[in-house]
Design a protein around this motif. Structure first.
Motif, PDB file in Angstrom:
ATOM      1  N   GLY A  30       0.774  -1.236   0.000  1.00 48.56           N
ATOM      2  CA  GLY A  30       0.000   0.000   0.000  1.00 48.56           C
ATOM      3  C   GLY A  30       0.799   1.275   0.000  1.00 48.56           C
ATOM      4  N   ALA A  31       2.136   1.173  -0.028  1.00 53.15           N
ATOM      5  CA  ALA A  31       2.952   2.390  -0.042  1.00 53.15           C
ATOM      6  C   ALA A  31       2.819   3.107  -1.387  1.00 53.15           C
ATOM      7  N   ASN A  32       2.917   4.423  -1.341  1.00 59.30           N
ATOM      8  CA  ASN A  32       2.821   5.241  -2.554  1.00 59.30           C
ATOM      9  C   ASN A  32       4.200   5.338  -3.202  1.00 59.30           C
ATOM     10  N   ILE A  33       4.567   4.290  -3.913  1.00 58.50           N
ATOM     11  CA  ILE A  33       5.885   4.261  -4.549  1.00 58.50           C
ATOM     12  C   ILE A  33       5.811   3.416  -5.819  1.00 58.50           C
ATOM     13  N   SER A  34       6.464   3.886  -6.860  1.00 61.19           N
ATOM     14  CA  SER A  34       6.520   3.158  -8.133  1.00 61.19           C
ATOM     15  C   SER A  34       7.858   3.446  -8.785  1.00 61.19           C
ATOM     16  N   TYR A  35       8.199   2.661  -9.807  1.00 56.07           N
ATOM     17  CA  TYR A  35       9.490   2.863 -10.453  1.00 56.07           C
ATOM     18  C   TYR A  35       9.376   2.711 -11.969  1.00 56.07           C
ATOM     19  N   ARG A  36      10.331   3.307 -12.649  1.00 60.89           N
ATOM     20  CA  ARG A  36      10.526   3.129 -14.085  1.00 60.89           C
ATOM     21  C   ARG A  36      11.973   2.705 -14.267  1.00 60.89           C
ATOM     22  N   LEU A  37      12.202   1.586 -14.925  1.00 58.56           N
ATOM     23  CA  LEU A  37      13.548   1.047 -15.093  1.00 58.56           C
ATOM     24  C   LEU A  37      14.110   1.444 -16.460  1.00 58.56           C
ATOM     25  N   VAL A  38      15.250   2.107 -16.431  1.00 60.54           N
ATOM     26  CA  VAL A  38      15.916   2.544 -17.656  1.00 60.54           C
ATOM     27  C   VAL A  38      17.241   1.809 -17.801  1.00 60.54           C
ATOM     28  N   HIS A  39      17.384   1.083 -18.898  1.00 60.89           N
ATOM     29  CA  HIS A  39      18.626   0.375 -19.239  1.00 60.89           C
ATOM     30  C   HIS A  39      19.366   1.253 -20.245  1.00 60.89           C
ATOM     31  N   THR A  40      20.537   1.744 -19.858  1.00 63.07           N
ATOM     32  CA  THR A  40      21.262   2.661 -20.746  1.00 63.07           C
ATOM     33  C   THR A  40      21.906   1.943 -21.924  1.00 63.07           C
ATOM     34  N   GLY A  41      22.072   0.618 -21.803  1.00 65.86           N
ATOM     35  CA  GLY A  41      22.723  -0.121 -22.885  1.00 65.86           C
ATOM     36  C   GLY A  41      24.227  -0.008 -22.876  1.00 65.86           C
TER      37      GLY A  41
END
Length: 364
Positions: A30-41
């Motif tokens: 229920g925590a207000n947290i999310s992520y976006r994963l970026v792979h730089t290559g």
């Protein structure tokens, strides 16, 4: 809270994986947290990057920047240009970078120029050797970071000595060890185990890639000769970094004349650490491997004149042998004589670092 996570090179993936899992666990609660994963290559060889996503149960990246190849400057520029576009299209509350690779520095700079907060995991470690590209990356990243997550008291003191306020430094432990402890029961015996007739505690694992060791052809050959001579005929398993493989081919080393030296392609995380865990010792110029050998209790000889991870030497199983080939024989003799030190595990290297990081992020 929206967080953009940056991964680019092999060491990053072991550090990002537990953070992803901790974020997912918090969000599920229920925590207000999310992520976006970026792979730089930054690492574009499959065995140096993509395989890790599968082995460590990391979801596919939300974005792949394709920043691999070229010189240090070309790679830094390519990652910065691509990440600027990515971050402008997908604004976030915080960019979280890990470690000390080119992607770490490049993405931190971009984030700060777009007025986005930066958190650095593994902040504050220092070799104080400005000939190392990684040291430049660490110094630049920490000079513009907002929140510092450290692996040791020593790293925290480095930050305090550079003027960082105490309330920005969080001693959380080592996320690399989170990954190690979570996956230790899943280590996989590689096919070469039978092919080379390996047995527990009766072979060496080698990794060499730093310019100080491999760029000078005669010195590199002398190092290899010293290691081979000191190994007393025991197998030397050498997963070869792509850069090192090219140099070996150029110097014309005749592998047919060295029957106990076995070059392999880069290995996946689970297979490589199976070899490390069961080795007599590890010979390396890497930093991260010295942390893993310390936790697994495996003797480690580091062919460098300095280390950014002194805790692996002070309390762990690692010793700095140096880059002088003449120093290899005494270290090997010490090992074979049974005089290698028995290490202990550094504080907070307990598999819970990522949980502590997410706890602190939620407070922010």
């Amino acid at each position: 809270m929206k967080i953009t996570l940056i991964a680019g090179a092999r060491p990053n993936f072991m550090k990002i994986a537990p953070i992803i899992h901790a974020i997912q666990k918090a969000a599920d609660s229920g925590a207000n947290i999310s992520y976006r994963l970026v792979h730089t290559g930054q690492h574009y060889d499959e065995k140096m990057s993509d395989t890790f996503f599968q082995e460590l149960a990391i979801p596919a990246p939300d974005a792949h920047l394709g920043g691999g190849g070229g010189s240090q400057a070309e790679q830094t520029a390519a990652i910065m240009v691509a990440f600027e576009k990515e971050l402008m299209a997908n604004p976030t509350d915080l960019v979280l970078v890990v470690g000390d690779v080119t992607s770490t520095m490049a993405c931190a700079i971009v984030a700060k120029k777009l007025n986005t907060k930066v958190a650095h995991v593994e902040a504050g470690i220092r070799s104080f050797d400005l000939t190392m590209p990684e040291e430049i990356n660490r110094m630049v990243t920490d000079s513009i970071t907002d929140y510092f997550f450290t692996t040791s008291v020593w790293a925290g003191n480095n930050l305090k000595n550079s003027g960082i306020a105490d309330d920005k430094i969080f001693f959380v432990g080592n996320v690399m060890i989170d990954t190690l402890l979570k996956n230790e029961s899943r280590f996989l015996k590689p096919s070469l185990w039978e092919e080379l007739a390996l047995s527990k505690g009766d072979y060496f694992v080698m990794t060499l890639h730093r310019p100080a060791n491999v760029d000078e052809e005669q010195k590199f050959k002398a190092l290899l000769h010293a290691i081979i001579t000191g190994s007393n005929g025991k197998p030397l398993v050498f997963p070869v970094h792509p850069r090192t493989k090219n140099i070996i081919e150029n110097v014309g080393i005749n592998l047919d004349e060295i029957p106990n030296l076995h070059l392999t392609t880069p290995m996946g995380y689970l297979e490589f650490n199976y070899l490390v865990k069961n080795a007599m010792a590890v010979i390396t110029d890497s930093g991260g491997i010295t942390e893993e050998t310390t936790v697994m209790g495996v003797p480690c000889m580091t062919l460098r004149d300095n280390t950014e991870r002194p805790e692996t030497c002070e309390v762990g199983t690692n010793e700095l042998v140096g880059t002088n080939p003449d120093k290899v024989a005494p270290a090997m003799k010490k090992l074979f004589d049974g005089r290698w030190k028995v290490g202990t595990i550094p504080e907070k290297w307990d598999g819970k670092a990522a949980e502590r990081i997410v706890e602190e992020l939620l407070k922010l």
